[in-house]
Design a protein around this motif. Structure first.
Motif, PDB file in Angstrom:
ATOM      1  N   THR A  55       0.829  -1.205   0.000  1.00 29.23           N
ATOM      2  CA  THR A  55       0.000   0.000   0.000  1.00 29.23           C
ATOM      3  C   THR A  55       0.867   1.260   0.000  1.00 29.23           C
ATOM      4  OG1 THR A  55      -0.132   0.063   2.412  1.00 29.23           O
ATOM      5  CG2 THR A  55      -1.836  -1.192   1.251  1.00 29.23           C
ATOM      6  N   GLU A  56       0.255   2.363  -0.407  1.00 30.43           N
ATOM      7  CA  GLU A  56       0.950   3.645  -0.452  1.00 30.43           C
ATOM      8  C   GLU A  56       0.320   4.601   0.561  1.00 30.43           C
ATOM      9  OE1 GLU A  56       2.134   6.952  -3.795  1.00 30.43           O
ATOM     10  OE2 GLU A  56       0.047   6.367  -3.604  1.00 30.43           O
ATOM     11  N   ASN A  57       1.042   4.883   1.653  1.00 27.27           N
ATOM     12  CA  ASN A  57       0.571   5.820   2.666  1.00 27.27           C
ATOM     13  C   ASN A  57      -0.888   5.558   3.051  1.00 27.27           C
ATOM     14  OD1 ASN A  57       3.089   6.812   2.116  1.00 27.27           O
ATOM     15  ND2 ASN A  57       2.449   8.926   1.805  1.00 27.27           N
ATOM     16  N   ALA A  58      -1.159   4.316   3.427  1.00 31.17           N
ATOM     17  CA  ALA A  58      -2.529   3.914   3.772  1.00 31.17           C
ATOM     18  C   ALA A  58      -3.090   4.787   4.887  1.00 31.17           C
ATOM     19  CB  ALA A  58      -2.532   2.447   4.197  1.00 31.17           C
ATOM     20  N   GLY A  59      -4.365   5.125   4.759  1.00 35.98           N
ATOM     21  CA  GLY A  59      -5.010   5.977   5.744  1.00 35.98           C
ATOM     22  C   GLY A  59      -4.565   7.417   5.698  1.00 35.98           C
ATOM     23  N   GLY A  60      -3.792   7.777   4.660  1.00 39.77           N
ATOM     24  CA  GLY A  60      -3.279   9.134   4.541  1.00 39.77           C
ATOM     25  C   GLY A  60      -2.103   9.409   5.454  1.00 39.77           C
ATOM     26  N   ASN A  61      -1.502   8.339   6.015  1.00 40.77           N
ATOM     27  CA  ASN A  61      -0.381   8.492   6.939  1.00 40.77           C
ATOM     28  C   ASN A  61       0.950   8.294   6.216  1.00 40.77           C
ATOM     29  OD1 ASN A  61      -2.055   8.654   9.427  1.00 40.77           O
ATOM     30  ND2 ASN A  61      -2.601   6.563   8.853  1.00 40.77           N
ATOM     31  N   PRO A  62       2.011   8.950   6.664  1.00 40.79           N
ATOM     32  CA  PRO A  62       3.322   8.738   6.034  1.00 40.79           C
ATOM     33  C   PRO A  62       3.758   7.283   6.177  1.00 40.79           C
ATOM     34  CG  PRO A  62       3.374  10.638   7.511  1.00 40.79           C
ATOM     35  CD  PRO A  62       2.081   9.931   7.754  1.00 40.79           C
ATOM     36  N   ALA A  63       4.427   6.770   5.150  1.00 38.11           N
ATOM     37  CA  ALA A  63       4.925   5.394   5.184  1.00 38.11           C
ATOM     38  C   ALA A  63       6.107   5.275   4.234  1.00 38.11           C
ATOM     39  CB  ALA A  63       3.818   4.414   4.788  1.00 38.11           C
ATOM     40  N   ILE A  64       6.855   4.201   4.387  1.00 39.20           N
ATOM     41  CA  ILE A  64       7.959   3.945   3.475  1.00 39.20           C
ATOM     42  C   ILE A  64       7.413   3.805   2.050  1.00 39.20           C
ATOM     43  CG2 ILE A  64       7.887   1.445   3.792  1.00 39.20           C
ATOM     44  CD1 ILE A  64      10.976   1.475   3.653  1.00 39.20           C
ATOM     45  N   SER A  65       8.183   4.243   1.079  1.00 39.30           N
ATOM     46  CA  SER A  65       7.733   4.320  -0.305  1.00 39.30           C
ATOM     47  C   SER A  65       7.308   2.954  -0.861  1.00 39.30           C
ATOM     48  CB  SER A  65       8.856   4.892  -1.170  1.00 39.30           C
ATOM     49  OG  SER A  65       8.656   4.622  -2.528  1.00 39.30           O
ATOM     50  N   ALA A  66       6.091   2.897  -1.391  1.00 35.82           N
ATOM     51  CA  ALA A  66       5.616   1.662  -2.025  1.00 35.82           C
ATOM     52  C   ALA A  66       6.438   1.346  -3.266  1.00 35.82           C
ATOM     53  CB  ALA A  66       4.133   1.805  -2.390  1.00 35.82           C
ATOM     54  N   GLU A  67       6.869   2.379  -3.985  1.00 39.22           N
ATOM     55  CA  GLU A  67       7.678   2.159  -5.187  1.00 39.22           C
ATOM     56  C   GLU A  67       9.015   1.507  -4.818  1.00 39.22           C
ATOM     57  OE1 GLU A  67       4.804   5.423  -5.740  1.00 39.22           O
ATOM     58  OE2 GLU A  67       6.481   5.230  -4.340  1.00 39.22           O
ATOM     59  N   THR A 113      -7.294   6.732  -6.285  1.00 45.12           N
ATOM     60  CA  THR A 113      -7.318   8.117  -5.814  1.00 45.12           C
ATOM     61  C   THR A 113      -6.449   8.265  -4.576  1.00 45.12           C
ATOM     62  OG1 THR A 113      -9.598   8.308  -6.602  1.00 45.12           O
ATOM     63  CG2 THR A 113      -8.793  10.018  -5.106  1.00 45.12           C
ATOM     64  N   GLY A 114      -6.586   7.365  -3.619  1.00 49.52           N
ATOM     65  CA  GLY A 114      -5.808   7.405  -2.390  1.00 49.52           C
ATOM     66  C   GLY A 114      -6.563   8.045  -1.244  1.00 49.52           C
ATOM     67  N   ASP A 115      -6.246   7.595  -0.034  1.00 54.03           N
ATOM     68  CA  ASP A 115      -6.878   8.149   1.173  1.00 54.03           C
ATOM     69  C   ASP A 115      -6.443   9.595   1.387  1.00 54.03           C
ATOM     70  OD1 ASP A 115      -8.049   5.684   1.737  1.00 54.03           O
ATOM     71  OD2 ASP A 115      -6.285   4.998   2.850  1.00 54.03           O
ATOM     72  N   TYR A 116      -7.369  10.397   1.878  1.00 52.73           N
ATOM     73  CA  TYR A 116      -7.061  11.802   2.136  1.00 52.73           C
ATOM     74  C   TYR A 116      -5.989  11.914   3.224  1.00 52.73           C
ATOM     75  CZ  TYR A 116      -7.904  16.812   2.377  1.00 52.73           C
ATOM     76  OH  TYR A 116      -7.761  18.180   2.315  1.00 52.73           O
ATOM     77  N   GLN A 117      -5.167  12.961   3.118  1.00 53.26           N
ATOM     78  CA  GLN A 117      -4.027  13.128   4.020  1.00 53.26           C
ATOM     79  C   GLN A 117      -4.438  13.188   5.480  1.00 53.26           C
ATOM     80  OE1 GLN A 117      -4.122  14.153   1.063  1.00 53.26           O
ATOM     81  NE2 GLN A 117      -2.110  13.925   0.159  1.00 53.26           N
ATOM     82  N   TYR A 121       4.393  15.183   9.588  1.00 52.63           N
ATOM     83  CA  TYR A 121       5.389  15.870  10.411  1.00 52.63           C
ATOM     84  C   TYR A 121       4.900  17.268  10.777  1.00 52.63           C
ATOM     85  CZ  TYR A 121       9.728  18.248  11.661  1.00 52.63           C
ATOM     86  OH  TYR A 121      10.686  18.983  12.319  1.00 52.63           O
ATOM     87  N   GLN A 122       4.738  17.537  12.071  1.00 57.21           N
ATOM     88  CA  GLN A 122       4.296  18.816  12.620  1.00 57.21           C
ATOM     89  C   GLN A 122       2.961  19.283  12.028  1.00 57.21           C
ATOM     90  OE1 GLN A 122       7.336  21.827  12.684  1.00 57.21           O
ATOM     91  NE2 GLN A 122       8.726  20.567  13.915  1.00 57.21           N
ATOM     92  N   GLY A 123       2.056  18.341  11.834  1.00 63.05           N
ATOM     93  CA  GLY A 123       0.720  18.725  11.381  1.00 63.05           C
ATOM     94  C   GLY A 123       0.277  17.958  10.154  1.00 63.05           C
ATOM     95  N   GLN A 124      -0.883  18.325   9.650  1.00 59.35           N
ATOM     96  CA  GLN A 124      -1.448  17.627   8.506  1.00 59.35           C
ATOM     97  C   GLN A 124      -0.760  18.041   7.214  1.00 59.35           C
ATOM     98  OE1 GLN A 124      -5.717  16.933   8.321  1.00 59.35           O
ATOM     99  NE2 GLN A 124      -5.750  17.637   6.193  1.00 59.35           N
TER     100      GLN A 124
END
Length: 522
Positions: A55-67, A113-117, A121-124
């Motif tokens: 997955t890519e930043n599931a839930g709109g959360n930062p994550a390690i790059s899916a690519e 489309t992807g989950d909304y952000q 880091y230090q906010g949305q």
């Protein structure tokens, strides 16, 4: 050891593909990232899994790059399926990542489309959504054909063709006609732009899974469809039931069943959850799906193996199993009539029940549009003449200020300079859709409400569908929301007058209307 690639497994009629989803999470060396690589090593030694989905930043959360993970998984002899969205990246970055993946031999993409952000880091984080999934598929198709472009010196060039195998998602689990029908129309657009396979959102209603297969066949879409199986634990079921995971439907009855299983079994209901997933495998294969996508909180390889092997045992009984997945949404809309004998659907299309009325706002916009913006309108000629006179003169600034006041008051105009109001029933995708979707709805709406602003703001495509249907029936709604492809905004036109751009033939809307730039003799 499995020898099939993901692509081969779903394109071969004799095979039934299996992908195993992982959510890598935030960080570089934490347990969630290690788990992806451990799973890949186990899967590569077995003969059950044809691909690992990341997955890519599931839930709109930062994550390690899916690519990045896709590239590393390939090194472990596992075929990756990389989730790919524009929610965090503009079109140039998307293109760059596609080049990198092509160079590394990564073919399989799930475009969404992807989950909304969410919090970063230090906010949305600020959302991007420069392209929607239809436009991303257009880009990928152009790359697969050898992208042609003009360089900064005016020279015509073309790139070596890529070989991406890109698919898309769709959400048949919608309660309202005005939510569901645009979902399917957007799916048609995605396939028209080159999507090679389809995966539905998570749900547990057998009729809806059947409906998607029927729609694909009924509309000659000719793509493989992969079922989605989420092994549902009580915590996830509760979050899905409360609409905390956009686009996923877990009804009250299903939640009660999941919680009861957890309470009545010493293993917290784990075996019952796996058995339910195996039954879903069975009815999906029996219906005619081309594979399954297996996910779930803490579902290990043994769990995946159980779902597949037990599912294969149950395939001959799939018709009897269907009745266990009767979890309809209350007063939910189905595209096809119910078959009382099978519990699934007939081929008779449901009469579209919604009888909306035009709003006064829509009527006012339409009267103005017909007179000012239609080439045969009474005021089109004078407006085009005045636009030519105003363009580049001292009058341009007050002209644009007038437009700004009118459109800010009516549509909270963002001055993108590429106005889509004329094609979306006077709903603005840039200011009224948090994801800036120009070619159809995302999958996250619930009961007609926007994913990002539930109970506050209706999805613009729900509103547009109802206005267009009230104006000219389903045919007019389809003509606008299905037949028309809206390209991404050309940001060179940002903060310019969309009225001037339209009347002077500079934007996509003027081209669709057949408006040519004026010549010196005009």
């Amino acid at each position: 050891m499995t020898t099939n690639t993901f692509k081969e497994s779903i394109l071969d009629d004799e095979e039934f593909g299996v992908t195993w989803e992982h959510v890598p999470g935030r960080g570089a060396r934490e347990q969630q990232q290690d788990a992806v690589f451990e799973a890949a090593e186990i899967a590569s030694e077995g003969d059950v899994v044809d691909g690992i989905s990341v997955t890519e930043n599931a839930g709109g959360n930062p994550a390690i790059s899916a690519e990045y993970l896709g590239m590393k998984l390939q090194d472990l002899d596992v075929d990756p399926l990389v989730h790919f969205t524009a929610k965090d990246k503009n079109r140039n970055q998307l293109e760059s990542l596609l080049y990198a993946m092509d160079r590394e031999g990564i073919q399989n993409l799930l475009v969404m489309t992807g989950d909304y952000q969410n919090d970063g880091y230090q906010g949305q984080s600020r959302p991007v959504y420069d392209l929607d999934p239809v436009q991303i598929m257009d880009l990928i198709s152009d790359l697969n054909e050898g992208l042609e472009y003009t360089d900064k010196f005016g020279r015509e060039k073309s790139l070596e063709p890529t070989d991406f195998f890109a698919g898309v998602a769709v959400s048949p689990f919608k309660r309202l006609e005005s939510e569901l029908v645009p979902q399917y129309w957007k799916l048609e657009k995605k396939i028209e732009q080159g999507a090679r396979f389809v995966i539905p959102q998570v749900g547990y209603d057998a009729r809806k899974f059947h409906e998607l297969l029927q729609y694909v066949e009924d509309h000659d879409l000719d793509v493989p469809v992969i079922g989605n199986i989420y092994v549902l634990d009580p915590g996830s079921a509760n979050a899905m039931n409360k609409n905390r995971i956009p686009g996923v439907i877990v009804t009250d009855d299903l939640l009660e069943d999941i919680e009861t299983e957890a309470e009545e079994n010493d293993d917290d209901g784990k075996q019952a959850r796996l058995e339910r997933a195996a039954k879903m495998y069975a009815f999906m294969k029996g219906m005619g799906y081309d594979g399954v996508h297996i996910a779930g909180h803490e579902v290990d390889h043994d769990g995946v193996e159980y779902v597949v092997e037990r599912g294969e045992e149950l395939v001959p009984e799939w018709r009897e199993i269907v009745e266990e997945f009767d979890y309809p949404m209350e007063d939910g809309f189905y595209y096809y009539e119910r078959d009382p004998e099978t519990g699934l659907n007939t081929w008779e299309r449901t009469t579209l029940p919604e009888q909306p009325k035009q709003s006064l706002t829509y009527r006012g916009f339409k009267v103005m549009h017909d007179q000012l913006f239609e080439p045969d309108g009474a005021l089109f000629g004078p407006m085009r003449w005045s636009a030519k006179k105003v363009d580049g003169s001292r009058l341009e600034e007050p002209y644009q200020m007038t437009e700004r006041m009118v459109k800010t008051a009516s549509n909270d105009c963002q001055e993108c300079g590429n106005c889509a109001l004329l094609d979306l029933a006077y709903q603005c995708p840039m200011s009224q859709c948090p994801k800036s979707q120009r070619n159809g709805p995302c999958g996250g709406s619930y009961d007609g409400w926007c994913e990002v602003h539930p109970e506050e703001q209706k999805c613009i495509y729900v509103k547009a569908y109802r206005e267009l249907k009230a104006d000219g029936g389903p045919e007019k709604a389809r003509e606008k929301l299905r037949e028309l492809y809206i390209p991404p905004p050309d940001w060179e036109l940002e903060n310019t007058s969309s009225w001037l751009n339209y009347f002077l033939g500079r934007d996509y809307a003027s081209k669709n209307a057949g408006i040519e730039p004026p010549t010196s003799g005009d």
